[in-house]
Design an enzyme around this catalytic site. Structure first.
Site, PDB file in Angstrom:
ATOM      1  N   LYS A  79      34.319  31.746  53.141  1.00 34.28           N
ATOM      2  CA  LYS A  79      33.939  33.153  53.305  1.00 34.28           C
ATOM      3  C   LYS A  79      32.482  33.249  53.761  1.00 34.28           C
ATOM      4  O   LYS A  79      31.619  32.523  53.260  1.00 34.28           O
ATOM      5  CB  LYS A  79      34.143  33.884  51.973  1.00 34.28           C
ATOM      6  N   SER A 154      37.790  41.969  49.567  1.00 34.83           N
ATOM      7  CA  SER A 154      36.963  41.712  50.723  1.00 34.83           C
ATOM      8  C   SER A 154      37.190  40.340  51.360  1.00 34.83           C
ATOM      9  O   SER A 154      36.792  40.134  52.501  1.00 34.83           O
ATOM     10  CB  SER A 154      35.497  41.838  50.334  1.00 34.83           C
ATOM     11  N   SER A 178      38.467  40.640  44.911  1.00 33.89           N
ATOM     12  CA  SER A 178      38.438  40.250  46.321  1.00 33.89           C
ATOM     13  C   SER A 178      39.041  38.896  46.672  1.00 33.89           C
ATOM     14  O   SER A 178      39.168  38.577  47.847  1.00 33.89           O
ATOM     15  CB  SER A 178      37.008  40.300  46.844  1.00 33.89           C
TER      16      SER A 178
END
Ligand code: GLN
Length: 493
Positions: A79, A154, A178
């Site tokens: 990420k 997210s 997330s």
């Protein structure tokens, strides 16, 4: 061979046994990224040359007989909120569009040492604030199962990259769901570890008391292997837990016949829960009973305040953490020389922040600043902290009666892109079943539970007491075996 259908550990075994080279594996996934990323936008950056170079190095080490870990030579996607020296760390924000960190995050360092090969950085909601990966400057991530739907957020890029077969393993972060929610929407597994289990050093802070780094994968055993790699105490993160890291992969196949599985009344009876998700939870319950586990009814009476509590605490911490982006220290600096205002410094701060941050980030900063301001602090922030304690106590009591809690991850399956973007509260309400684990600091895991009638992934959640990751992994492993969940890559061609 369709390498995207193998688990990360299987790929590792083939690479170690030299039936496949790391270069072949890495090149295979790079080719899929080249083919599919333009329609999915799972990756914000791809580092093909670096990855191939690293793969060659691993292959040489294996050929020379060097002892390597089980994931050596296996590709991974990270990420874009974890600091990496060799790639930009953008957080999906204009503010950090060109930011290259001077160091690697501890978890990145650990993966590097374990021989994992980074394919690139994955797309995310700006500064991890969101639940749909629509607020990124790179554009929205699409759900590989249904391109007009969200991949969740997210960490939507990390989940979609897996579901599209562009990586066998990925890393996400979870402040309020997330990792678990995008895993649920994309039909993959995701684990949010206990707060402090994985070092946050080098993780760009959103809400420091809630943030955790964790793995996403197709298989439960891959979650175990990846957690084993990244967990552990770190003197550079004072909140990291100083406890030995269990060998999760060894412990995973334990009998769960004497486990007590709690089913949370407030979750399973919730009016907003999609019937097909409720059925998936019930099916899981039946399987576990069949394996000898006992089902117990659990109440988490304060869970109805969890969204309200989270959406005070997270913005408060965010407003404080994001104060550092002032145009002077990091990231974007607006060109304000031509303004000739009364206060050039203030102009620089204001314009840098106004140009660098998107709408949702600004909304959170304003909410947090308001809730922390004198006169409101007691009414909002202090109150939220008190309720947080009550939520924690609820869990504490629950874990006296049950070893693990079983329930849904999300109230619905993946919603349509654009559907909730104009209605933040609607977006926030989707976090109902995930934020509790962050507020309490406990581990929680999402695993696929089949598909609904429209073909969209269904998912169930397991939550456990602090540091009970191995229990969650064992139960998830049994469920995965029993329900025979195949590696779940969407057919994109
Ligand atoms: N959807 C939640 C939020 O917007 C959770 C985000 C996260 O876990 N990073 O804050």
């Amino acid at each position: 061979m369709k390498l995207e259908e193998l688990s990360a550990l299987d790929l590792g075994r083939k690479i170690a046994g030299r039936t496949l080279s790391s270069r072949e594996v890495v090149a295979y996934f790079l080719e899929r990224i080249a083919r599919f990323n333009s329609s999915i936008t799972a990756f914000s950056q791809v580092c093909a040359d670096l990855a191939l170079e690293k793969a060659d190095q691993i292959d040489r080490q294996i050929a020379s007989g060097m002892a390597m870990g089980p994931l050596a030579g296996v590709p991974i996607a990270i990420k874009d909120i974890l600091c990496t020296r060799e790639m930009r760390t953008t957080c999906g924000s204009r503010m950090l569009e060109n930011f290259v960190a001077p160091y690697d995050a501890t978890s990145v360092e650990k993966m590097e040492r374990a021989g994992l090969v980074t394919l690139g950085k994955t797309n995310m909601d700006e500064f991890a604030m969101g639940a749909s990966t629509e607020t990124s400057i790179f554009g929205a991530t699409h759900n590989p199962w249904s391109l007009e739907r969200t991949a969740g957020g997210s960490s939507g890029g990390s989940a979609a990259a897996l579901a599209a077969g562009m990586t066998p393993l990925s890393i996400g972060t979870d402040t309020g769901g997330s990792i678990r929610q995008p895993a649920a929407f994309c039909g993959v597994c995701g684990l949010k570890p206990t707060y402090g289990r994985v070092s946050r050093y080098g993780l760009v802070a959103f809400a420091s008391s809630l943030d955790q780094i964790g793995p996403l994968a197709h298989r439960v055993e891959d979650l175990a292997a990846c957690l084993e790699t990244i967990a552990g105490h770190d003197s550079r993160d004072s909140t990291s837990i100083n406890a030995p890291v269990p060998q999760y992969t060894r412990l995973i196949n334990r009998s769960i016949s004497n486990m007590r599985i709690g089913v949370v009344r407030e979750q399973i009876e919730h009016a907003g829960l999609a019937p097909e998700i409720r059925s998936a939870v019930n099916r899981a319950m039946e399987f576990l009973t069949g394996l000898g586990a006992t089902i117990v009814d659990i109440g988490l009476p304060h869970s109805r305040y969890s969204i309200a509590t989270y959406y005070v605490i997270a913005p408060c911490e965010a407003s404080s953490n994001l104060a550092r982006y002032d145009g002077a220290h990091y990231g974007l600096r607006a060109d304000t020389k031509s303004l000739h205002g009364e206060s050039p410094l203030e102009d620089m701060y204001c314009h840098s922040r106004s140009q660098g941050f998107g709408e949702e980030v600004k909304r959170r900063i304003m909410l947090g600043t308001f809730a922390l301001s004198s006169g409101y602090y007691d009414a909002y922030y202090r109150k939220a902290q008190q309720v947080r304690r009550l939520i924690f106590d609820d869990y504490h009591r629950a874990f006296e009666q049950a070893d693990v809690l079983l329930g849904p991850v999300t109230p619905t399956t993946a919603f349509r892109l654009g559907e909730r973007l104009q209605d933040p509260v609607q977006m926030y309400l989707g976090d109902l079943f995930t934020v509790g684990a962050n507020l309490a600091g406990i581990p929680a895991l999402a695993i696929p539970a089949g598909n609904d009638q429209a073909g969209l992934p269904l998912s169930i959640q397991l939550q456990g007491p602090p540091l009970a990751e191995e229990k969650l992994l064992s139960v998830a492993y049994q469920l995965e075996q029993a329900l025979f969940f195949q590696p779940r890559t969407a057919n994109l061609s």
